[in-house]
Scaffold this motif. Structure first.
Motif, PDB file in Angstrom:
ATOM      1  N   GLN A 172     -18.895   0.272  46.719  1.00  0.00           N
ATOM      2  CA  GLN A 172     -18.178  -0.343  45.609  1.00  0.00           C
ATOM      3  C   GLN A 172     -17.421   0.717  44.849  1.00  0.00           C
ATOM      4  OE1 GLN A 172     -20.581  -2.247  42.772  1.00  0.00           O
ATOM      5  NE2 GLN A 172     -18.866  -3.225  41.695  1.00  0.00           N
TER       6      GLN A 172
ATOM      7  N   PHE B 106     -17.956  -5.600  46.140  1.00  0.00           N
ATOM      8  CA  PHE B 106     -17.014  -5.875  45.079  1.00  0.00           C
ATOM      9  C   PHE B 106     -15.724  -5.134  45.349  1.00  0.00           C
ATOM     10  CE2 PHE B 106     -21.032  -6.764  43.100  1.00  0.00           C
ATOM     11  CZ  PHE B 106     -20.780  -7.899  42.350  1.00  0.00           C
TER      12      PHE B 106
ATOM     13  N   ILE C  20     -11.774  -4.815  43.362  1.00  0.00           N
ATOM     14  CA  ILE C  20     -11.018  -5.159  42.170  1.00  0.00           C
ATOM     15  C   ILE C  20      -9.747  -5.902  42.564  1.00  0.00           C
ATOM     16  CG2 ILE C  20      -9.675  -3.021  42.073  1.00  0.00           C
ATOM     17  CD1 ILE C  20     -10.177  -3.068  39.020  1.00  0.00           C
TER      18      ILE C  20
ATOM     19  N   ARG D 292      -8.185 -13.010  42.043  1.00  0.00           N
ATOM     20  CA  ARG D 292      -9.413 -13.758  41.849  1.00  0.00           C
ATOM     21  C   ARG D 292      -9.143 -15.216  41.517  1.00  0.00           C
ATOM     22  NH1 ARG D 292     -12.740 -16.009  38.511  1.00  0.00           N
ATOM     23  NH2 ARG D 292     -11.128 -15.900  36.905  1.00  0.00           N
TER      24      ARG D 292
ATOM     25  N   GLN E  19     -14.152 -15.158  46.023  1.00  0.00           N
ATOM     26  CA  GLN E  19     -15.021 -14.442  46.952  1.00  0.00           C
ATOM     27  C   GLN E  19     -14.720 -14.868  48.381  1.00  0.00           C
ATOM     28  OE1 GLN E  19     -18.938 -15.582  45.697  1.00  0.00           O
ATOM     29  NE2 GLN E  19     -18.951 -17.456  46.935  1.00  0.00           N
TER      30      GLN E  19
ATOM     31  N   LYS F  40     -16.850 -10.111  46.758  1.00  0.00           N
ATOM     32  CA  LYS F  40     -16.394 -10.730  45.524  1.00  0.00           C
ATOM     33  C   LYS F  40     -15.228  -9.929  44.966  1.00  0.00           C
ATOM     34  CE  LYS F  40     -20.404 -13.201  43.777  1.00  0.00           C
ATOM     35  NZ  LYS F  40     -21.246 -13.415  42.580  1.00  0.00           N
TER      36      LYS F  40
ATOM     37  N   GLN G 138     -13.310  -8.695  41.883  1.00  0.00           N
ATOM     38  CA  GLN G 138     -13.641  -8.397  40.497  1.00  0.00           C
ATOM     39  C   GLN G 138     -12.442  -8.693  39.608  1.00  0.00           C
ATOM     40  OE1 GLN G 138     -15.320  -4.543  39.940  1.00  0.00           O
ATOM     41  NE2 GLN G 138     -15.172  -4.630  37.692  1.00  0.00           N
ATOM     42  N   ASP G 139     -12.691  -9.478  38.491  1.00  0.00           N
ATOM     43  CA  ASP G 139     -11.622  -9.964  37.621  1.00  0.00           C
ATOM     44  C   ASP G 139     -11.096  -8.869  36.737  1.00  0.00           C
ATOM     45  OD1 ASP G 139     -10.025 -12.056  36.387  1.00  0.00           O
ATOM     46  OD2 ASP G 139     -11.314 -11.774  34.643  1.00  0.00           O
TER      47      ASP G 139
ATOM     48  N   ASP H  95     -12.020 -14.761  34.590  1.00  0.00           N
ATOM     49  CA  ASP H  95     -13.449 -15.017  34.750  1.00  0.00           C
ATOM     50  C   ASP H  95     -14.125 -14.975  33.391  1.00  0.00           C
ATOM     51  OD1 ASP H  95     -15.984 -15.369  35.573  1.00  0.00           O
ATOM     52  OD2 ASP H  95     -16.095 -13.551  36.819  1.00  0.00           O
TER      53      ASP H  95
ATOM     54  N   TYR I 269     -17.158 -12.399  32.975  1.00  0.00           N
ATOM     55  CA  TYR I 269     -16.961 -10.960  33.102  1.00  0.00           C
ATOM     56  C   TYR I 269     -16.084 -10.482  31.970  1.00  0.00           C
ATOM     57  CZ  TYR I 269     -15.636  -6.442  35.046  1.00  0.00           C
ATOM     58  OH  TYR I 269     -15.410  -5.101  35.244  1.00  0.00           O
TER      59      TYR I 269
END
Length: 795
Positions: free
Chosen positions: A3, A57, A59, A114, A119, A144, A146-147, A184, A187
């Motif tokens: 990650q 994860f 971005i 996102r 995901q 996934k 990432q927001d 999101d 987050y």
């Protein structure tokens, strides 16, 4: 699992049952196991799992020059000699995510969003490079996205429309607006929104966390301002600097409440009306103003006081909402010239919340002046009824009508009778004093009532006129004599016995006597002593007729006329003589009338019904035979013999024309009948055309030209026809126009001889035999003819 934090460094995480274990060689150990002791001391063996990781994860919206390293896969069976091949499958495998089949490194080749997909689910597996035989079971993992804060807040349902009652208290909720953020919410603060008002202060406010809009000022008046445009902003990142924002417009309208009382613009309203107006006429209008809307602005009007409350009435115009003053009763300028009314206008719907702001009503005064008008004269009575005797002489007074001018000027009045109400002009009126008289004697029996009109108007100028009804009754006098009620004949049997009643007569009188009317009957003086009939007055306006003798006979006399004198009891008394017709009839033994005509006596007596039917049947049969015979004659064919040359002598010619004597040459050609030479030669029959023509036999020729023996000539022609072999077997008519040559009489045609004045002597016709006797009588000596004519005139 690898990650990245930031854009430059990454840390590799290998997750095995939520525990990060790093082997001495830096990869996940797939052959370790743990022993777990049960409650009873039993050792439980857990099978080894090669490698398991839950998620990676990456971005979103990464814009670096190189693909993003998402993570690295490594198997314990990989000794680093390159015999192991890593395979990646699932969502985005090969397009978004690629794997190095030797090292197991996974890279993202595209920029991820996102908000499009949060995901991706992938499956990894290690296989032998040469045989593609799986070395480890496949393992599923999730990548996934990432927001980051890349989406501003949005108001999905804007612009918004809301309303709130005017005069609402501060803090009254208007509506709630809600914005959405695609970032999101779990987050960071990317989706944490805060609301604020950019436009609409100081009238409205908004709650920062909920977006509820509320009133911020008291006593907002709709009549002052009705609509407000409010702008609301929603900002993410908790409203801090750097956050993204979105706005929406809210149009807020103040609704009406009844917070204003009605108000008349004037306190006094002057109006006027002419005295000649009729009830229902409009006098004037007024309106109280109320700025409120709908039911809140309705105004109800009432007359609450004034000396004209019984003379005028008030109504409301449903369209203009005005108070309409109308005339209820007629007004008179000469009687009263000014009226006062007090009118109240009030709201029928009052809001209790604003009751203290009242009263919700207002008053105004109306002053109505009566204007003078040129009114028509007024008759003292609504109608007049007069009586006049019939047969009264011309100029007899019937009665008087009177009208007067009610205006202040009090002008004189003139009278007249409109001609359409008295077409035959039975009456006349004095234009100055209204005296009505007759113009001729009146007959009650012709017309008992006369209904006329009399009009009156002021003299001089163009003034109005008024009319009144005048009913004139014609009183009855005894000027009509009585007469029989019916004029039917009285039927009487021949065998009637003496002293028998044959009729009861009554009378009628056109005069109006009612129940006092009484009639007396008597025989006329000329028949008072007749021996056939007698009369008895019954003293009840009827009389009985009796028979005095027997032996009446229709053959001797079938009708008797009995004059009867009738008198009434009027003054003066009137009488008339009426004739009663009595007819003698044939009756049976029961005195039932069979016939009253004389004609049946010509027929044989004693014919029964059957005999009459038989006679009628014979007549019908004879008529049928005649019709059949006529029909057959019409269907008969044309004659069988045809003339080659038509001879006028052998044809019957019928002329429906009356000859005009020898001067008449237009009807037909007389020369044809006078030509005896047309018989020369043999003439064939018309109905049959013979094949051979026989010559005329020498012995059967026509007589000598100088022969005057017509009888011999006809016999010769008959013998010739009888001996002719070409003649048909049936009888035929032979016609000859022979006159003989050198005849002294010339033509015997009545068409020429009757009207000519000839000196010829026709006495020789007496010697021609009985067949010419008629001609001899017609054409005898002139003296005989003259004598006969004189005798005819004398007769």
């Amino acid at each position: 699992m690898n990650q990245y934090f930031g854009h430059y460094s990454f840390i590799q995480f290998l997750l095995l049952n939520k525990t990060c274990l790093l082997s001495s060689k830096g990869h996940v150990s797939l052959h370790r196991h743990r022993q777990r002791t049960g409650k009873e001391g039993q050792v439980l063996h857990r099978s080894k799992r090669g490698w398991v990781w839950n998620q990676f994860f990456v971005i979103e919206e990464y814009t670096g020059p190189d693909p993003v390293l998402v993570g690295r896969l490594h198997s314990d069976v990989d000794s680093g000699d390159g015999n192991i091949k890593y395979i990646l499958s699932g969502e985005g495998a090969g397009t978004i995510f690629v794997i190095d089949d030797k090292t197991g490194n996974i890279h993202a080749t595209k920029t991820l969003d996102r908000e499009e997909q949060a995901q991706y689910t992938l499956t990894a597996q290690a296989v032998a490079r040469d045989t593609n035989k799986p070395l480890e079971p496949p393992s599923e993992f999730i990548v996934k996205v990432q927001d980051i804060n890349d989406n501003p807040p949005e108001f999905l349902h804007g612009p918004y429309y809301a309303s709130v009652p005017e005069m609402s208290n501060v803090g009254t909720s208007v509506m709630q607006v809600t914005a959405t953020d695609a970032d999101d919410p779990t987050y960071g603060n990317s989706a944490r929104l805060v609301y604020s008002i950019l436009q609409g202060q100081p009238y409205f406010s908004v709650e920062p966390q909920t977006g509820i809009i509320r009133t911020a000022l008291p006593s907002m008046d709709r009549e002052a301002r009705q609509e407000y445009d409010v702008v609301i902003q929603a900002k993410d990142m908790g409203g801090h600097m750097g956050g993204l924002s979105g706005t929406t417009e809210v149009k807020i309208t103040l609704t009406d409440v009844n917070d204003n009382p009605p108000k008349f613009p004037q306190s006094v309203y002057p109006m006027s009306i002419s005295e000649d107006k009729v009830p229902g006429e409009e006098v004037g209008r007024l309106k109280a103003k109320d700025p409120d809307l709908g039911d809140n602005g309705l105004v109800k009007y009432n007359i609450i006081d004034g000396d004209g409350m019984g003379i005028f009435e008030l109504s409301t115009d449903s369209e203009t909402r005005e108070a309409v003053i109308k005339l209820k009763k007629t007004v008179d300028y000469e009687t009263k010239r000014l009226y006062t009314l007090k009118v109240e206008g009030s709201n029928p719907h009052v809001d209790p919340q604003f009751l203290a702001w009242g009263p919700y009503k207002d008053e105004a005064t109306i002053k109505i002046s009566v204007e003078d008008a040129d009114e028509p004269p007024v008759f003292i009575a609504h109608s007049y009824t007069f009586e006049v005797e019939e047969n009264a002489p011309e100029g007899t007074l019937v009665g008087r009508v009177h009208a007067k001018d009610t205006d202040v000027a009090n002008n004189p009045v003139s009278y007249r009778i409109p001609q359409y109400t008295d077409v035959e002009q039975f009456f006349s009126i004095n234009p100055e004093d209204g005296m009505i008289t007759t113009t001729r004697p009146l007959d009650r029996e012709t017309q008992a009532w006369h209904n006329i009109s009399v009009s009156a108007k002021e003299t001089g100028g163009h003034h109005q006129e008024t009319k009144v009804r005048v009913n004139i009754k014609v009183k009855d006098v005894n000027d009509n004599a009585p007469e029989f009620a019916t004029n039917n004949e009285v039927l009487m049997c021949e065998t009637i016995a003496p002293g028998k009643l044959i009729e009861t007569v009554s009378a009628v009188d056109k005069d109006e006597m009612a129940n006092r009317q009484h009639f007396t009957f008597s025989l006329a003086p000329e028949v008072a002593h007749n021996h056939n009939f007698s009369l008895k007055d019954n003293r009840d306006s009827t009389a009985s007729i009796y028979v005095l003798r027997k032996g009446f006979s229709r053959l001797t006399q079938d009708v008797y006329f009995l004059p009867v004198e009738i008198n009434d009891n009027g003054f003066p008394a009137m009488s008339s003589t009426n004739t009663l017709t009595i007819r003698v009839c044939s009756c049976d033994s029961k005195d039932t009338i069979l016939s009253c005509n004389v004609e049946p006596y010509v027929l044989p007596a004693g014919l029964s019904t059957g005999a009459l039917i038989a006679i009628l049947a014979c007549i019908v049969i004879l008529l049928a035979i005649v019709v059949l015979f006529v029909a057959l004659r019409r269907q008969k064919k044309e004659p069988l013999i045809v003339f080659e040359e038509e001879d006028i002598r052998e044809n019957i010619i019928t002329y429906d024309d009356e000859g005009g004597g020898e001067e008449d040459t237009e009807a037909f050609d007389i020369a044809t009948l006078q030509n005896p030479d047309g018989a020369n030669g043999f003439l064939p029959r018309k109905d049959i055309k013979p094949e051979l023509q026989y010559p005329i036999r020498p012995g059967i020729g026509r007589p000598a030209a100088n022969s005057v023996d017509v009888d011999d000539f006809i016999k010769t022609r008959i013998a010739e026809a009888d001996s002719d072999p070409t003649a048909p077997p049936y009888d035929s008519i032979q016609i000859y126009g022979y006159e003989g040559r050198g005849s002294l009489a010339g033509s015997l045609s009545s068409l020429e001889s009757v009207t000519t004045e000839s000196d010829l002597d026709y006495d020789y016709l007496q010697s021609w035999g009985p067949r010419f006797k008629k001609l001899a009588d017609l054409y005898g000596t002139k003296d005989c003819s003259i004598n006969d004519a004189d005798e005819g005139e004398d007769s």
